[in-house]
Design an enzyme around this catalytic site. Structure first.
Site, PDB file in Angstrom:
ATOM      1  N   ASN A 330     -10.454  12.289  -9.918  1.00  0.00           N
ATOM      2  CA  ASN A 330     -11.608  13.354  -9.388  1.00  0.00           C
ATOM      3  C   ASN A 330     -12.073  14.272 -10.509  1.00  0.00           C
ATOM      4  O   ASN A 330     -13.692  14.142  -9.883  1.00  0.00           O
ATOM      5  CB  ASN A 330     -10.986  13.990  -8.000  1.00  0.00           C
ATOM      6  CG  ASN A 330     -11.455  12.900  -6.892  1.00  0.00           C
ATOM      7  OD1 ASN A 330     -12.957  12.293  -6.429  1.00  0.00           O
ATOM      8  ND2 ASN A 330     -10.503  12.194  -6.503  1.00  0.00           N
ATOM      9  N   ASN A 355      -6.290   6.398  -0.646  1.00  0.00           N
ATOM     10  CA  ASN A 355      -6.871   6.769  -0.440  1.00  0.00           C
ATOM     11  C   ASN A 355      -7.275   5.319   0.891  1.00  0.00           C
ATOM     12  O   ASN A 355      -6.582   4.310   0.453  1.00  0.00           O
ATOM     13  CB  ASN A 355      -8.092   6.081  -1.496  1.00  0.00           C
ATOM     14  CG  ASN A 355      -7.826   4.696  -2.735  1.00  0.00           C
ATOM     15  OD1 ASN A 355      -7.678   3.920  -2.036  1.00  0.00           O
ATOM     16  ND2 ASN A 355      -8.286   5.588  -3.558  1.00  0.00           N
ATOM     17  N   ILE A 356      -8.780   5.285   0.956  1.00  0.00           N
ATOM     18  CA  ILE A 356      -9.507   4.182   2.400  1.00  0.00           C
ATOM     19  C   ILE A 356      -8.547   2.440   2.280  1.00  0.00           C
ATOM     20  O   ILE A 356      -8.456   2.067   2.537  1.00  0.00           O
ATOM     21  CB  ILE A 356     -10.658   4.266   2.640  1.00  0.00           C
ATOM     22  CG1 ILE A 356     -11.143   3.891   1.075  1.00  0.00           C
ATOM     23  CG2 ILE A 356     -10.368   5.452   2.733  1.00  0.00           C
ATOM     24  CD1 ILE A 356     -13.012   3.851   1.541  1.00  0.00           C
ATOM     25  N   CYS A 417      -8.429  16.844   1.305  1.00  0.00           N
ATOM     26  CA  CYS A 417      -8.327  15.286   0.692  1.00  0.00           C
ATOM     27  C   CYS A 417      -9.807  15.505  -0.591  1.00  0.00           C
ATOM     28  O   CYS A 417      -9.689  16.688  -1.363  1.00  0.00           O
ATOM     29  CB  CYS A 417      -8.236  14.149   1.581  1.00  0.00           C
ATOM     30  SG  CYS A 417     -10.105  13.808   2.649  1.00  0.00           S
ATOM     31  N   ASP A 419     -13.458  14.032   0.169  1.00  0.00           N
ATOM     32  CA  ASP A 419     -14.426  15.206   1.463  1.00  0.00           C
ATOM     33  C   ASP A 419     -13.891  15.087   2.380  1.00  0.00           C
ATOM     34  O   ASP A 419     -14.600  16.314   3.253  1.00  0.00           O
ATOM     35  CB  ASP A 419     -15.094  13.563   1.812  1.00  0.00           C
ATOM     36  CG  ASP A 419     -16.154  12.851   0.524  1.00  0.00           C
ATOM     37  OD1 ASP A 419     -16.623  13.844  -1.069  1.00  0.00           O
ATOM     38  OD2 ASP A 419     -16.516  11.657   0.089  1.00  0.00           O
ATOM     39  N   TRP A 421     -12.794  14.180   5.770  1.00  0.00           N
ATOM     40  CA  TRP A 421     -13.122  13.441   6.661  1.00  0.00           C
ATOM     41  C   TRP A 421     -12.342  12.522   7.032  1.00  0.00           C
ATOM     42  O   TRP A 421     -12.363  11.524   8.066  1.00  0.00           O
ATOM     43  CB  TRP A 421     -14.455  13.005   6.810  1.00  0.00           C
ATOM     44  CG  TRP A 421     -15.320  11.987   5.756  1.00  0.00           C
ATOM     45  CD1 TRP A 421     -14.318  11.297   4.824  1.00  0.00           C
ATOM     46  CD2 TRP A 421     -16.497  12.165   4.799  1.00  0.00           C
ATOM     47  NE1 TRP A 421     -15.492  10.575   4.245  1.00  0.00           N
ATOM     48  CE2 TRP A 421     -16.387  11.080   4.307  1.00  0.00           C
ATOM     49  CE3 TRP A 421     -17.312  13.662   5.098  1.00  0.00           C
ATOM     50  CZ2 TRP A 421     -17.413  11.261   3.350  1.00  0.00           C
ATOM     51  CZ3 TRP A 421     -18.938  12.932   4.691  1.00  0.00           C
ATOM     52  CH2 TRP A 421     -18.485  11.991   3.530  1.00  0.00           C
ATOM     53  N   ASP A 422     -11.173  11.632   6.197  1.00  0.00           N
ATOM     54  CA  ASP A 422     -10.337  10.784   6.583  1.00  0.00           C
ATOM     55  C   ASP A 422      -9.347  11.338   6.552  1.00  0.00           C
ATOM     56  O   ASP A 422      -8.201  11.804   8.300  1.00  0.00           O
ATOM     57  CB  ASP A 422     -10.909   9.480   5.215  1.00  0.00           C
ATOM     58  CG  ASP A 422     -11.348   8.737   5.470  1.00  0.00           C
ATOM     59  OD1 ASP A 422     -12.180   8.808   7.012  1.00  0.00           O
ATOM     60  OD2 ASP A 422     -12.447   9.031   4.393  1.00  0.00           O
ATOM     61  N   ARG A 423      -8.002  11.789   5.078  1.00  0.00           N
ATOM     62  CA  ARG A 423      -6.824  12.517   5.015  1.00  0.00           C
ATOM     63  C   ARG A 423      -6.346  13.246   5.989  1.00  0.00           C
ATOM     64  O   ARG A 423      -6.177  13.597   6.464  1.00  0.00           O
ATOM     65  CB  ARG A 423      -6.041  12.125   3.895  1.00  0.00           C
ATOM     66  CG  ARG A 423      -6.290  10.405   3.187  1.00  0.00           C
ATOM     67  CD  ARG A 423      -6.212  10.565   1.700  1.00  0.00           C
ATOM     68  NE  ARG A 423      -6.894  10.394   1.366  1.00  0.00           N
ATOM     69  CZ  ARG A 423      -7.197  10.380  -0.137  1.00  0.00           C
ATOM     70  NH1 ARG A 423      -5.682  10.315  -0.737  1.00  0.00           N
ATOM     71  NH2 ARG A 423      -8.786  10.498  -0.050  1.00  0.00           N
ATOM     72  N   ARG A 463     -16.213   3.374   8.403  1.00  0.00           N
ATOM     73  CA  ARG A 463     -14.988   3.007   8.665  1.00  0.00           C
ATOM     74  C   ARG A 463     -14.669   1.916   9.770  1.00  0.00           C
ATOM     75  O   ARG A 463     -14.232   0.757   8.789  1.00  0.00           O
ATOM     76  CB  ARG A 463     -14.429   3.736   8.939  1.00  0.00           C
ATOM     77  CG  ARG A 463     -13.725   5.373   8.279  1.00  0.00           C
ATOM     78  CD  ARG A 463     -12.992   4.916   6.521  1.00  0.00           C
ATOM     79  NE  ARG A 463     -13.301   6.124   5.440  1.00  0.00           N
ATOM     80  CZ  ARG A 463     -14.587   6.192   4.779  1.00  0.00           C
ATOM     81  NH1 ARG A 463     -14.877   4.792   4.518  1.00  0.00           N
ATOM     82  NH2 ARG A 463     -14.870   6.880   3.729  1.00  0.00           N
TER      83      ARG A 463
END
EC number: 3.1.3.95
Length: 643
Positions: A330, A355-356, A417, A419, A421-423, A463
């Protein structure tokens, strides 16, 4: 390129409000429903909404309906705001479990409904259009062979639904066009059904979560933490909530400089504070260090302030959810991770959660082995090849490390993570579930979802892909599904620690996709405000909290002061059969499990009543005995004979 996160088209044509029904949504159906999973609100409604008025039909369907009395028995029960768009008779559903069955297929602006009167009880399939991922045509007009011409709908909830049409009947084209139109309203500039649905419930679920009340419950504000309104207009960060909790000694001007150093302006903000040690969980996005290793004095000072707010520890742990190799990669995009040289007394830990895109592929593989049939001889190796439980293990293990560091180590932690907003949402919410018994109550869990997922900007629209026909969109991923799966794993290990039951979790997931409620629409608090969802849609919590007895765990005992430490090892994790394999009738219990829950709750209430009666009886007897003991007694003088 960054995809637009606007959800302005979700309710592009708001429907005029209909007189709402005040009847509760109770089931009256006894028909066989192999594939129906809706809550009762999505399946059967009051007689007011099961109207026989032609107003519920498109004009070209009225003649068909009036000329065929049998259609009345085959039509779906309609919700307020729901109307029939198409109907095809003599359609065959190719059931992968019980074989082909012929009946009537109906498309409304909310559901796909198939009913066959050939079986006793009637066979019913009832699926919300929101659950459809894509629709495909099977065969051509010249196709030969039985049931070789028709449609297949691939669903987001593991299922595939296949229907055969007669080529000479010319019904396939009409059904296909209506499915493509109403299953993907966003792609057709139509409103999602949530904007049409006008049911009224005793409680307004939109008012369930009040951030000020929740922070006050945690003891915020205090001398170390303050509530700021700097993001009231979402100018600091458009994916964060309006109210943020930040270190008390950091002024708003410095927050702006910290935001410029964090991806998408998502600065470290408080999620939870320990009531005794004052150790905190804060969440954010990655620092923008880049390949040159940029530093920010304001960001370093900010993290020092977070550490200083906890007098019991002189260090801080930064939990980066990513594998270290991904975090390093990253840097090439301007992101990266905190250098331990720049952040004094900070220890960086990578949690190796993928990741997603990896998670999406894992779910695809899982679907291949669980639907429609399971290959018994290679089940364990096939399951292992999906890596699904391995991902669940890593998420649970990461949350466990966070909870343990806060509880046992009395140390503040920062979680991010890329951003945030997920993990990040998975980890903070699971750690808070382990640490705080309030979140293990039904309403507390709803608050947790509202707070850590909805207000902090998990991108539900992207998502899940509500109403969007672009099924191959790379932004889709089962992030929230994994969180709920982890919660279910915890309920298996601690069956008496959660007020809610499995049916509660499944209901949440079903309505993650259904688009019946407004709860999971849009990508951020700001977008939901722009769409005015609290006024224009119904909250899922309104429905759930109107019939809590369906969702209550009869084994629940108050463990509010207990911290849960689940075992995050493959030996203690299992595939959630009740969700992933529920479509297979051989895997279903003979009786719906939530009915058994109700029976156990009634039995518990009966036993509790008996206990209370016995306690009153014992208390009354004790009182009577005390009164007799304290009253004057007749004295008998002993007679002595002196010899």
């Amino acid at each position: 390129m960054e995809k637009s996160s606007s959800c302005e088209s979700l309710g592009s044509q708001p429907a005029a409000a209909r007189p709402p029904s005040v009847d509760s949504l109770s089931s009256a159906s006894t028909s066989h429903s192999e594939n129906s999973v809706h809550t009762k609100s999505a399946s059967v409604v009051s007689s007011d909404s099961i109207s026989t008025s032609a107003d519920n039909f498109s004009p070209d369907l009225r003649v068909l309906r009036e000329s065929n009395k049998l259609a009345e028995m085959e039509e779906p029960p309609l919700l307020p705001g729901e109307n029939i768009k198409d109907m095809a008779k003599d359609v065959t559903y190719i059931c992968p479990f019980t074989g082909a069955v012929r009946g009537t297929l109906t498309v409304t602006n909310y559901r796909l409904y198939f009913k066959s009167m050939e079986r006793d009880p009637p066979f019913v399939l009832d699926a919300s259009l929101g659950v459809i991922n894509r629709v495909e045509k099977i065969g051509g007009a010249s196709s030969r062979g039985e049931n070789s011409y028709g449609l297949e709908t691939v669903c987001k909830d593991i299922r595939n639904l296949r229907f055969a049409h007669k080529p000479e009947g010319r019904t396939r084209r009409s059904i296909f066009e209506n499915l493509m139109k109403y299953a993907f309203p966003v792609s057709n500039n139509l409103p999602l059904f949530a904007f049409e649905y006008k049911e009224v419930f005793p409680e307004n679920g939109w008012k369930l979560y009040d951030p000020l009340l929740e922070y006050r419950r945690q003891g915020i504000p205090n001398e170390s933490w303050r509530i700021t309104k700097i993001n009231e207009r979402y100018e600091l960060c458009d994916t964060y909530p309006a109210l943020l909790v930040v270190p008390a000694n950091i002024p708003d001007e410095e927050l702006k400089r910290v935001a410029s150093f964090r991806s998408r302006g998502r600065i470290p903000v408080l999620s939870w504070i320990h009531p005794e040690s004052q150790a905190t969980i804060t969440r954010c996005s990655q620092p923008m260090v880049g390949v040159s290793g940029k530093r920010s004095k304001e960001d370093e000072k900010y993290l020092q302030a977070i550490m200083d707010s906890n007098a019991q520890s002189h260090e801080i742990f930064i939990f980066d959810a990513r594998p270290s190799v991904n975090a390093v990669a990253n840097k090439a995009k301007g992101g990266g991770y905190e250098s331990e040289d720049a952040y004094q007394n900070a220890e960086l830990v990578f949690l190796d959660i993928h990741n997603i895109h990896v998670m999406r592929e894992s779910l695809r593989k899982l679907k291949e082995i669980v639907y429609p049939n399971i290959e018994e001889t290679h089940w364990l190796s096939n399951l292992e090849s999906t890596h699904w439980l391995e991902h669940i293990k890593l998420i649970l293990a990461g949350a466990l490390r966070i909870a343990d560091k806060v509880e046992s180590g009395k140390t503040s932690v920062i979680v991010h993570c890329s951003d945030g907003w997920d993990r990040t949402a998975q980890l903070t919410s699971l750690a808070m579930l382990m640490l705080d018994g309030y979140y293990r109550t039904t309403r507390g869990f709803e608050v947790l979802v509202e707070k850590e997922w909805l207000s902090f900007g998990h991108r539900f629209q992207l998502r899940v892909g509500h109403g969007d026909k672009n099924h191959a969109d790379a932004d889709r991923s089962p992030v929230f599904l994994q969180f709920i799966d982890c919660v279910w794993q915890m309920t298996r290990q601690f069956p008496t620690a959660f007020e809610f039951n499995e049916y509660f979790l499944i209901t949440i997931l079903d309505h993650l996709y259904s688009c019946l409620f407004g709860t999971f629409l849009c990508n951020s608090e700001q977008q939901r405000g722009k769409e005015n969802l609290p006024k224009r849609t119904v909250s899922l919590w309104s429905y759930i909290n109107s019939q809590l007895e369906d969702f209550t765990n009869p084994l629940y005992g108050s463990y509010s002061n207990h911290v849960l430490y689940p075992v995050a090892s493959m030996r203690h994790l299992e595939l959630w059969v009740g969700y992933y394999i529920r479509w297979n009738p051989r895997m279903k219990p003979q009786e719906p499990i939530h009915n058994r829950y109700k029976e156990l709750l009634a039995k518990r209430a009966e036993l509790q009543k008996k206990v209370e009666e016995l306690q009153r009886e014992i208390s009354n007897r004790s009182t009577s005995s005390s009164e007799r003991a304290s009253s004057p007694a007749q004295c008998v003088t002993p007679v002595q004979t002196v010899v």
